[in-house]
Design an enzyme around this catalytic site. Structure first.
Site, PDB file in Angstrom:
ATOM      1  N   ASP A 124       0.834  -1.215  -0.089  1.00  0.00           N
ATOM      2  CA  ASP A 124      -0.005  -0.049   0.019  1.00  0.00           C
ATOM      3  C   ASP A 124       0.659   1.345   0.113  1.00  0.00           C
ATOM      4  OD1 ASP A 124      -2.096   1.877   0.135  1.00  0.00           O
ATOM      5  OD2 ASP A 124      -2.445   1.678   2.282  1.00  0.00           O
ATOM      6  N   ASP A 164      -2.161   5.331  -5.151  1.00  0.00           N
ATOM      7  CA  ASP A 164      -2.517   4.406  -4.103  1.00  0.00           C
ATOM      8  C   ASP A 164      -2.588   2.973  -4.540  1.00  0.00           C
ATOM      9  OD1 ASP A 164      -3.055   3.134  -1.939  1.00  0.00           O
ATOM     10  OD2 ASP A 164      -4.998   4.281  -1.484  1.00  0.00           O
TER      11      ASP A 164
END
Length: 493
Positions: free
Chosen positions: A74, A284
């Site tokens: 992430d 992201d």
């Protein structure tokens, strides 16, 4: 970061012991004429694609002896954390049915180097309202052939996320950095790699490849110039502004001034939105889909004749034949919509999905009225939040088409068109004292791709405030736009 998990796939993962001798993820060197005992190396980690476009994972060996743990990668968060084998989700069958299982937990009692550093201090919540809580701990963490000694990370005892997360963003966004007297910032995994001499500079590059490929890669401390076309555009990361006026770097956010849909015949449909040039987007990898603001979202919905069913199924439906009519969605970055610094072309095949895997519809679900018979899901969603509240997020449906360098040392993003299915490697190491990303050309641009040449240096942009916002026509630093993203996680507003 949005943790989209498919329980059927997660159930196949199991906890295994991991000795150093069986770590097969390579450390790649720039040249062979340097001593491996003296040179700081690139750390290459192979990423696994769950085959539904949902998320990307990597394995690490945690503790002594090492336990092989699977983490979701992430770029939009900053904490590394693992599930405890005693977590509520790992011991309660009812919770597992609700949240999708317990994947790859860590048995802390079996590690001789495990140490609790901050009791009950770990608590994180993601944008999809999933979250975890527990302790901050320290233990050895091996990945890609390198070992980080005593990495600070979270251990979750209460969680609604069925897999640990490897957050690789700025340390300012760590869950420990709240608005309380006990808040603190600790060395992130990127900081720790650099501090322990495993990499030269706090940065990494990300290559997800296309949807059909099972793996991608992340290179800590370097890049692979065979994985992109043309030149890397160097874009400034946009900082946020705190209440005291100081600016901080918390998220990998850049300005995206333009978005265009290109048909198979070459017809262009440009989506106009005054927010595009004023507000940044966050890159992201923890988000499966791309989420844009409602203004441009409604324009896209109309152009593709889509049906928004986000309140029921969480999906945006389109006719599967869209694949036959549209060629690409072109995302423009830096500069202006008319003169961007780089344009990333996302093939329609990366945006239209069959209703399987992550996008499967439960059998008893009633679909809304659809103006087409062959329904597919669309990989761009839009948020009802005001763009001034939360920036848009470019998730995996975009990131697969962009080769990205996250230079956290110099607050830059390197971006170029992905060279899908690259079978070669040309690794370039970051220098310790460099003030920019290595200017290394990638693979020659193939005929018909028509990518712009990138030559200009990055400049932090400023934009004019729109009078419709109830403010004067004064200049507004783009950094103000992402200030409010700290509200939820940092408690600063």
């Amino acid at each position: 970061m949005k943790a989209h998990i498919v329980s059927a796939i997660l159930a196949a993962a199991t906890l295994r012991s991991c000795a150093l001798a069986v770590i097969t993820l390579p450390i790649a060197r720039i040249s062979q004429d340097s001593s491996p005992l003296r040179r700081r190396d690139l750390i290459t980690e192979i990423l696994g694609n769950n085959a539904t476009g949902g998320w990307y994972t990597a394995e690490a060996c945690v503790g002594t002896p090492g336990q092989k743990i699977t983490f979701q990668i992430d770029t939009g968060s900053s904490d590394v954390w693992a599930l405890s084998s005693t977590a509520d989700l790992c011991t309660d069958v009812a919770l597992q049915r609700q949240w999708g299982g317990c994947v790859s937990p860590f048995e802390t009692e079996k590690s001789s180097t495990f140490k609790v550093s901050h009791t009950n201090a770990f608590s994180i919540q993601y944008a999809d309202n999933s979250g975890s809580s527990g302790d901050y701990v320290q233990d050895n963490f091996a990945l890609g052939g390198a070992t980080i000694k005593g990495l600070e990370m979270g251990i979750a005892y209460n969680t609604t996320v069925p897999m640990g997360v490897m957050g690789i963003g700025y340390n300012f966004s760590e869950a420990s950095n709240g608005a309380t007297a006990s808040s603190f910032i600790y060395p992130s995994i990127i900081d720790s790699m650099a501090n322990q001499g495993l990499i030269n500079s706090r940065g990494y590059s990300l290559y997800l490849d296309d949807l059909q490929e099972a793996t991608g890669s992340i290179i800590f401390g370097g890049l692979d110039s065979d994985k992109y076309y043309g030149n890397l555009a160097q874009l400034p990361i946009i900082p946020g502004t705190l209440r005291n006026g100081s600016k901080v770097y918390a998220h990998p956010a850049v300005v995206m001034p333009g978005l265009t849909m290109v048909s198979k015949s070459g017809k262009e449909t440009t989506f106009t939105d005054r927010y595009l040039e004023q507000y940044p987007v966050i890159l992201d990898s923890g988000s499966a889909v791309t989420t844009l603001d409602s203004v441009i979202g409604q324009e896209i919905l109309t152009a593709i004749n889509g049906v928004d069913d986000s309140n029921t199924t969480g999906l945006l439906f389109v006719d599967c034949s869209l694949r036959n009519n549209v060629s690409t969605f072109d995302f423009a970055f830096g500069g202006t919509a008319a003169a961007p610094k780089v344009t990333i072309k996302v093939p329609i095949s990366e945006l239209v999905y069959n209703l399987t895997g992550l996008y499967a519809i439960p059998p008893d679900t009633t679909l809304p009225p659809l103006p087409f018979k062959d329904a597919c899901a669309f990989g761009i969603m839009f948020s009802s939040d005001s763009p001034s509240q939360y920036p848009s997020t470019l998730g995996d449906t975009f990131l697969r088409s962009a080769y990205l360098v996250y230079d956290l040392q110099n607050n830059l993003i390197g971006m170029a068109q992905t060279n899908f299915n690259s079978s070669k490697t040309n690794l370039v190491e970051f220098s310790a004292n460099a003030t920019s990303i290595p200017d290394v050309p990638g693979v020659p641009v193939p005929a018909g791709l028509e990518l712009p040449l990138v030559t200009s240096a990055p400049v932090v942009p400023t934009v004019a405030r729109d009078p419709a916002d109830g403010a004067d026509d004064e200049e507004m630093d783009t950094t103000v736009a992402i200030t409010k993203i700290f509200a939820r996680t940092m408690g600063l507003w």
